[in-house]
Design a protein around this motif. Structure first.
Motif, PDB file in Angstrom:
ATOM      1  N   GLY A 142      41.863  34.757  37.131  1.00 48.16           N
ATOM      2  CA  GLY A 142      42.587  36.030  37.140  1.00 48.16           C
ATOM      3  C   GLY A 142      44.052  35.877  37.543  1.00 48.16           C
ATOM      4  O   GLY A 142      44.782  36.859  37.597  1.00 48.16           O
ATOM      5  N   GLY A 143      44.469  34.654  37.859  1.00 43.53           N
ATOM      6  CA  GLY A 143      45.875  34.406  38.154  1.00 43.53           C
ATOM      7  C   GLY A 143      46.375  34.981  39.462  1.00 43.53           C
ATOM      8  O   GLY A 143      47.559  35.268  39.604  1.00 43.53           O
ATOM      9  N   GLY A 144      45.476  35.167  40.442  1.00 41.75           N
ATOM     10  CA  GLY A 144      45.978  35.648  41.730  1.00 41.75           C
ATOM     11  C   GLY A 144      44.887  36.231  42.603  1.00 41.75           C
ATOM     12  O   GLY A 144      43.770  36.458  42.149  1.00 41.75           O
ATOM     13  N   CYS A 145      45.227  36.446  43.879  1.00 38.73           N
ATOM     14  CA  CYS A 145      44.255  37.021  44.809  1.00 38.73           C
ATOM     15  C   CYS A 145      44.876  38.219  45.526  1.00 38.73           C
ATOM     16  O   CYS A 145      45.764  38.873  44.997  1.00 38.73           O
ATOM     17  CB  CYS A 145      43.759  35.960  45.793  1.00 38.73           C
ATOM     18  N   THR A 146      44.443  38.467  46.730  1.00 40.98           N
ATOM     19  CA  THR A 146      44.948  39.611  47.494  1.00 40.98           C
ATOM     20  C   THR A 146      46.446  39.486  47.784  1.00 40.98           C
ATOM     21  O   THR A 146      47.135  40.492  47.850  1.00 40.98           O
ATOM     22  CB  THR A 146      44.166  39.716  48.824  1.00 40.98           C
ATOM     23  N   SER A 147      46.933  38.243  47.958  1.00 42.44           N
ATOM     24  CA  SER A 147      48.357  38.077  48.254  1.00 42.44           C
ATOM     25  C   SER A 147      49.217  38.159  46.985  1.00 42.44           C
ATOM     26  O   SER A 147      50.129  38.981  46.902  1.00 42.44           O
ATOM     27  CB  SER A 147      48.587  36.748  48.973  1.00 42.44           C
ATOM     28  N   GLY A 148      48.905  37.333  45.997  1.00 37.53           N
ATOM     29  CA  GLY A 148      49.724  37.280  44.783  1.00 37.53           C
ATOM     30  C   GLY A 148      49.684  38.570  43.979  1.00 37.53           C
ATOM     31  O   GLY A 148      50.721  39.080  43.533  1.00 37.53           O
ATOM     32  N   HIS A 149      48.493  39.105  43.760  1.00 39.51           N
ATOM     33  CA  HIS A 149      48.366  40.374  43.031  1.00 39.51           C
ATOM     34  C   HIS A 149      48.520  41.574  43.972  1.00 39.51           C
ATOM     35  O   HIS A 149      49.292  42.480  43.719  1.00 39.51           O
ATOM     36  CB  HIS A 149      46.993  40.481  42.359  1.00 39.51           C
ATOM     37  N   GLY A 150      47.743  41.558  45.079  1.00 40.30           N
ATOM     38  CA  GLY A 150      47.642  42.742  45.936  1.00 40.30           C
ATOM     39  C   GLY A 150      48.921  43.102  46.673  1.00 40.30           C
ATOM     40  O   GLY A 150      49.210  44.282  46.860  1.00 40.30           O
ATOM     41  N   VAL A 151      49.684  42.093  47.095  1.00 38.87           N
ATOM     42  CA  VAL A 151      50.922  42.381  47.821  1.00 38.87           C
ATOM     43  C   VAL A 151      52.146  42.153  46.934  1.00 38.87           C
ATOM     44  O   VAL A 151      52.905  43.086  46.654  1.00 38.87           O
ATOM     45  CB  VAL A 151      51.033  41.524  49.110  1.00 38.87           C
ATOM     46  N   CYS A 152      52.327  40.906  46.478  1.00 36.87           N
ATOM     47  CA  CYS A 152      53.550  40.586  45.729  1.00 36.87           C
ATOM     48  C   CYS A 152      53.590  41.275  44.368  1.00 36.87           C
ATOM     49  O   CYS A 152      54.616  41.832  43.979  1.00 36.87           O
ATOM     50  CB  CYS A 152      53.674  39.076  45.552  1.00 36.87           C
ATOM     51  N   GLY A 153      52.466  41.239  43.648  1.00 42.10           N
ATOM     52  CA  GLY A 153      52.430  41.833  42.312  1.00 42.10           C
ATOM     53  C   GLY A 153      52.627  43.336  42.352  1.00 42.10           C
ATOM     54  O   GLY A 153      53.439  43.894  41.616  1.00 42.10           O
ATOM     55  N   ILE A 154      51.896  43.995  43.230  1.00 46.54           N
ATOM     56  CA  ILE A 154      52.052  45.448  43.349  1.00 46.54           C
ATOM     57  C   ILE A 154      53.458  45.762  43.849  1.00 46.54           C
ATOM     58  O   ILE A 154      54.099  46.708  43.386  1.00 46.54           O
ATOM     59  CB  ILE A 154      50.964  46.042  44.279  1.00 46.54           C
ATOM     60  N   GLY A 155      53.966  44.920  44.779  1.00 50.72           N
ATOM     61  CA  GLY A 155      55.310  45.120  45.315  1.00 50.72           C
ATOM     62  C   GLY A 155      56.394  45.080  44.254  1.00 50.72           C
ATOM     63  O   GLY A 155      57.442  45.694  44.398  1.00 50.72           O
ATOM     64  N   ARG A 156      56.136  44.322  43.161  1.00 53.92           N
ATOM     65  CA  ARG A 156      57.144  44.335  42.092  1.00 53.92           C
ATOM     66  C   ARG A 156      56.658  45.096  40.857  1.00 53.92           C
ATOM     67  O   ARG A 156      57.126  44.897  39.746  1.00 53.92           O
ATOM     68  CB  ARG A 156      57.616  42.917  41.754  1.00 53.92           C
ATOM     69  N   LEU A 157      55.727  46.005  41.103  1.00 57.13           N
ATOM     70  CA  LEU A 157      55.244  46.945  40.090  1.00 57.13           C
ATOM     71  C   LEU A 157      54.746  46.247  38.825  1.00 57.13           C
ATOM     72  O   LEU A 157      55.061  46.661  37.714  1.00 57.13           O
ATOM     73  CB  LEU A 157      56.338  47.961  39.732  1.00 57.13           C
ATOM     74  N   SER A 158      53.970  45.177  39.005  1.00 58.67           N
ATOM     75  CA  SER A 158      53.383  44.484  37.873  1.00 58.67           C
ATOM     76  C   SER A 158      52.090  45.176  37.451  1.00 58.67           C
ATOM     77  O   SER A 158      51.177  45.357  38.261  1.00 58.67           O
ATOM     78  CB  SER A 158      53.103  43.027  38.270  1.00 58.67           C
ATOM     79  N   THR A 159      52.039  45.559  36.184  1.00 51.31           N
ATOM     80  CA  THR A 159      50.840  46.234  35.673  1.00 51.31           C
ATOM     81  C   THR A 159      49.611  45.343  35.804  1.00 51.31           C
ATOM     82  O   THR A 159      48.531  45.794  36.189  1.00 51.31           O
ATOM     83  CB  THR A 159      51.024  46.599  34.185  1.00 51.31           C
ATOM     84  N   ARG A 160      49.788  44.068  35.472  1.00 51.04           N
ATOM     85  CA  ARG A 160      48.682  43.110  35.595  1.00 51.04           C
ATOM     86  C   ARG A 160      48.108  43.105  37.008  1.00 51.04           C
ATOM     87  O   ARG A 160      46.899  43.093  37.211  1.00 51.04           O
ATOM     88  CB  ARG A 160      49.186  41.677  35.289  1.00 51.04           C
ATOM     89  N   SER A 161      49.002  43.108  37.983  1.00 51.98           N
ATOM     90  CA  SER A 161      48.548  43.015  39.363  1.00 51.98           C
ATOM     91  C   SER A 161      47.863  44.292  39.836  1.00 51.98           C
ATOM     92  O   SER A 161      46.897  44.244  40.607  1.00 51.98           O
ATOM     93  CB  SER A 161      49.731  42.679  40.273  1.00 51.98           C
TER      94      SER A 161
END
Lengths: 155, 144
Positions: free
Chosen positions: B99-118
């Motif tokens: 899935g290309g990420g976990c709670t940190s990469g998707h949950g914090v960083c990805g959401i923090g930069r408004l990534s739809t994937r995350s």
């Protein structure tokens, strides 16, 4: 200049990564993420719900979101040549399936990768078992994922 | 069950956000732990290895310090068999790489930069995590 998923290699200062990891680990401990019972309590929406972990995510995003916006206005990071960023769009099957599998393991143990590695440092026996499985999972994906041509993107 | 800890949890979150901002602002890297760790089993270029070990080493040092100073903070608090823990590790290792990420990469960083994937990934792992916890509580009495 913002490059997508282009890692900056040799120039990456190692000590910054070490400090960042230490700070991240202290944050996880303070937040309660190294107590799987709290994680399971957060995921137990239908039961005796403990909303604490929503505050962890909220606090982290509240800091990181404006910080990354400000940082990305610059041409490049302070100590490296490019920003290394995963793609934002493209909802793919591996994204959906992989994240679903991750969630099952997370709910089953209360561990996600960061807190598991911190707990490995504390030599928590459960973290040793989980960590062994996790590394095997990384290796397994590397075999199966590559053979099946599943995209694996850089983080 | 557990005590609600909004203040320490928020402060911990702030530290995590600062750590991610530091790594991104100085090194240009996203603080996604499954990616930082998981790619070490792949062939990564020589100059791309040391910082990964340094970041993971920082996490381990935090764990050593916590075990020494505040041992009660590193604590399972739930009952899981060795088989369940190994299986959970396999699912987390395989799933986060796929899935290309976990709670940190998707949950914090990805959401923090408004990534739809995350956002989608986070909704998925929260949903299956909640379903798993529900099943364990209802069918197995919270012990597995």
């Amino acid at each position: 200049m913002i490059a997508d998923a282009k890692p900056s290699l040799s120039k990456t200062p190692v000590f910054v990564a070490g400090v960042s990891g230490l700070l991240f680990g202290i944050g996880l401990v303070l937040a309660g993420m190294t107590q799987p019972s709290k994680v399971v309590g957060f995921l137990d929406f239908g039961g005796d719900w403990d909303p604490s972990l929503a505050f962890v995510m909220g606090g982290a995003i509240l800091v990181f979101a404006p910080a990354q916006w400000w940082i990305r206005r610059r041409e490049k990071p302070a100590l490296a040549s490019t920003f290394s960023m995963p793609p934002k769009a493209h909802i793919t099957k591996p994204l959906l399936i992989g994240s679903s599998l991750f969630g099952i393991g997370w709910g089953l143990s209360g561990f996600c990768p960061g807190p598991a590695i911190v707990s490995l440092g504390a030599l928590l026996p459960e973290a040793l078992l989980f960590g062994g499985g996790m590394v095997a999972g990384f290796v397994l994906f590397q075999w199966v994922g590559t053979r099946a041509g599943i995209e694996t993107k850089k983080l | 069950m557990e005590h609600f800890t909004p203040i320490t949890s928020s402060l911990g979150g702030v530290l995590i956000g600062l750590s991610a901002a530091l790594l991104f602002g100085l090194n240009g890297r996203i603080a996604g732990i499954s990616g930082i760790a998981g790619r070490l089993v792949e062939k990564v270029p020589k100059g791309d290895i040391a910082w990964r070990f340094a970041f993971l080493g920082g996490l381990v040092v935090a764990g050593i310090g916590a075990a020494w100073l505040v041992p009660e903070t590193i604590h399972m608090g739930i009952s899981r068999s060795p088989a369940a823990l190994v299986a959970a590790g396999l699912l987390v290792g395989f799933g986060t790489r796929m899935g290309g990420g976990c709670t940190s990469g998707h949950g914090v960083c990805g959401i923090g930069r408004l990534s739809t994937r995350s956002v989608v990934a986070t909704l998925m792992f929260m949903a299956t995590g909640a379903a798993t916890v529900w099943i364990i509580r209802v069918l197995f009495g919270g012990v597995l």
